[in-house]
Design a protein around this motif. Structure first.
Motif, PDB file in Angstrom:
ATOM      1  N   LEU A   1       0.957  -1.204  -0.036  1.00 43.68           N
ATOM      2  CA  LEU A   1       0.063  -0.008   0.050  1.00 43.68           C
ATOM      3  C   LEU A   1       1.007   1.258   0.063  1.00 43.68           C
ATOM      4  N   PRO A   2       1.571   1.665  -1.205  1.00 45.49           N
ATOM      5  CA  PRO A   2       2.629   2.647  -1.348  1.00 45.49           C
ATOM      6  C   PRO A   2       2.103   4.118  -0.565  1.00 45.49           C
ATOM      7  N   GLU A   3       0.780   4.360  -0.674  1.00 47.54           N
ATOM      8  CA  GLU A   3       0.363   5.572  -0.054  1.00 47.54           C
ATOM      9  C   GLU A   3       0.523   5.648   1.443  1.00 47.54           C
ATOM     10  N   LEU A   4       0.790   4.599   2.221  1.00 46.18           N
ATOM     11  CA  LEU A   4       1.058   4.553   3.612  1.00 46.18           C
ATOM     12  C   LEU A   4       2.434   4.493   3.840  1.00 46.18           C
ATOM     13  N   GLU A   5       3.318   4.544   2.827  1.00 43.49           N
ATOM     14  CA  GLU A   5       4.678   4.815   2.845  1.00 43.49           C
ATOM     15  C   GLU A   5       5.640   3.819   3.618  1.00 43.49           C
ATOM     16  N   GLY A   6       5.024   2.519   3.928  1.00 43.02           N
ATOM     17  CA  GLY A   6       5.800   1.691   4.731  1.00 43.02           C
ATOM     18  C   GLY A   6       6.786   1.269   3.679  1.00 43.02           C
ATOM     19  N   SER A   7       6.660   1.093   2.365  1.00 48.61           N
ATOM     20  CA  SER A   7       7.949   0.366   1.731  1.00 48.61           C
ATOM     21  C   SER A   7       8.892   1.617   1.502  1.00 48.61           C
ATOM     22  N   GLN A   8       8.396   2.754   1.559  1.00 47.90           N
ATOM     23  CA  GLN A   8       9.411   3.883   1.628  1.00 47.90           C
ATOM     24  C   GLN A   8      10.165   3.804   3.075  1.00 47.90           C
ATOM     25  N   LEU A   9       9.557   3.907   4.099  1.00 47.10           N
ATOM     26  CA  LEU A   9      10.158   3.447   5.283  1.00 47.10           C
ATOM     27  C   LEU A   9      11.346   2.636   5.498  1.00 47.10           C
ATOM     28  N   MET A  10      11.017   1.570   4.818  1.00 47.70           N
ATOM     29  CA  MET A  10      11.822   0.524   4.893  1.00 47.70           C
ATOM     30  C   MET A  10      13.047   0.726   4.018  1.00 47.70           C
ATOM     31  N   GLN A  11      12.919   1.289   2.951  1.00 48.02           N
ATOM     32  CA  GLN A  11      14.049   1.633   1.976  1.00 48.02           C
ATOM     33  C   GLN A  11      14.797   2.664   2.841  1.00 48.02           C
TER      34      GLN A  11
ATOM     35  N   VAL B 174      16.696  -1.173   4.159  1.00 48.10           N
ATOM     36  CA  VAL B 174      15.914  -2.565   3.920  1.00 48.10           C
ATOM     37  C   VAL B 174      15.078  -2.453   2.718  1.00 48.10           C
ATOM     38  N   PRO B 175      15.822  -3.402   1.631  1.00 49.46           N
ATOM     39  CA  PRO B 175      15.061  -3.594   0.310  1.00 49.46           C
ATOM     40  C   PRO B 175      13.714  -4.348   0.408  1.00 49.46           C
ATOM     41  N   THR B 176      12.627  -4.017  -0.414  1.00 52.56           N
ATOM     42  CA  THR B 176      11.302  -4.619  -0.313  1.00 52.56           C
ATOM     43  C   THR B 176      10.922  -5.102  -1.713  1.00 52.56           C
ATOM     44  N   PHE B 177      10.087  -6.174  -1.505  1.00 54.03           N
ATOM     45  CA  PHE B 177       9.587  -6.938  -2.479  1.00 54.03           C
ATOM     46  C   PHE B 177       8.119  -7.153  -2.399  1.00 54.03           C
ATOM     47  N   THR B 178       7.287  -6.937  -3.281  1.00 50.21           N
ATOM     48  CA  THR B 178       5.780  -7.287  -3.144  1.00 50.21           C
ATOM     49  C   THR B 178       5.253  -7.886  -4.489  1.00 50.21           C
ATOM     50  N   LEU B 179       4.458  -8.642  -4.604  1.00 55.50           N
ATOM     51  CA  LEU B 179       3.738  -9.283  -5.826  1.00 55.50           C
ATOM     52  C   LEU B 179       2.703  -8.346  -6.363  1.00 55.50           C
ATOM     53  N   THR B 180       1.935  -7.417  -5.491  1.00 54.36           N
ATOM     54  CA  THR B 180       1.117  -6.453  -5.880  1.00 54.36           C
ATOM     55  C   THR B 180       1.118  -5.253  -5.299  1.00 54.36           C
ATOM     56  N   ALA B 181       0.402  -4.066  -5.833  1.00 55.59           N
ATOM     57  CA  ALA B 181      -0.034  -3.150  -4.941  1.00 55.59           C
ATOM     58  C   ALA B 181      -1.367  -2.599  -5.230  1.00 55.59           C
ATOM     59  N   PHE B 182      -1.898  -1.873  -4.218  1.00 52.77           N
ATOM     60  CA  PHE B 182      -3.166  -1.140  -4.126  1.00 52.77           C
ATOM     61  C   PHE B 182      -3.202   0.141  -3.698  1.00 52.77           C
ATOM     62  N   THR B 183      -3.795   1.018  -4.543  1.00 52.68           N
ATOM     63  CA  THR B 183      -3.942   2.573  -4.060  1.00 52.68           C
ATOM     64  C   THR B 183      -4.975   2.494  -3.034  1.00 52.68           C
TER      65      THR B 183
END
Length: 182
Positions: free
Chosen positions: A155-165, A169-178
């Motif tokens: 859920l990129p808008e919640l910025e968890g992936s950005q926080l990890m980076q 910490v690299p991240t990988f997901t199979l899909t994303a949702f707005t």
């Protein structure tokens, strides 16, 4: 089997206002009810990590356990469980965390990892990143490192992936949702 992101996304059920008003919960239980979809998810993750240089799989309670245990079996790696407070019987390390809808404590057995271990951390979703950050802190407190964070959904808008980076910490997901995508 070829990975079909549309098929996976179509089986992730949006539940508005759960567990609190304003949150759209992404329910993956329909994925688990479809053997074909579950195979696509696991195969997609296994194919990414087969032959990768990590030593352990860390699974975050509770849906991460379903993915992590299967991944540990398929990749022949030890499984480390990250649980909510009070669920582990031996000596634990604890770390507080916030999500988009709760404050809680994450725990891991204190002897789960040692210096030099590299952990692939698995859960179903990367939302605000709070749970993943708490698990990353616990991993680092034991002298180990995080190889990557993996999930079905971002859920990129919640910025968890950005926080990890932002914490390296690299991240990988199979899909994303707005946030408002149904």
């Amino acid at each position: 089997m070829i990975f079909d992101e549309f098929a996976i996304k179509s089986l992730i059920r949006p539940i508005p206002d759960f567990p609190k008003k304003g949150v759209i919960f992404r329910d993956i239980t329909p994925l688990f009810q479809s053997p074909r979809a579950m195979r696509m998810v696991i195969d997609g993750l296994v194919q990414r990590y087969v032959g990768s240089d990590f030593t352990h799989i860390g699974a975050i309670e509770s849906r991460g356990f379903l993915l992590g245990s299967t991944m540990a079996y398929e990749l022949n790696k030890p499984l480390v469980l990250f649980r909510k407070q009070g669920k582990l019987p031996a000596d634990v390390l604890s770390e507080p965390y916030d999500t988009e809808y709760e404050q809680a404590m994450l725990e891991v057995h204190a002897d789960s990892l040692t210096e030099g271990d590299k952990v692939l951390l698995i859960d179903d979703i990367i939302a605000s990143g709070g749970t993943f950050v708490a698990a990353a802190r616990l991993i680092r407190r034991m002298g180990a490192s995080i190889y990557e964070v993996a999930a079905i959904i971002d859920l990129p808008e919640l910025e968890g992936s950005q926080l990890m980076q932002d914490i390296g910490v690299p991240t990988f997901t199979l899909t994303a949702f707005t946030l408002n995508e149904h």
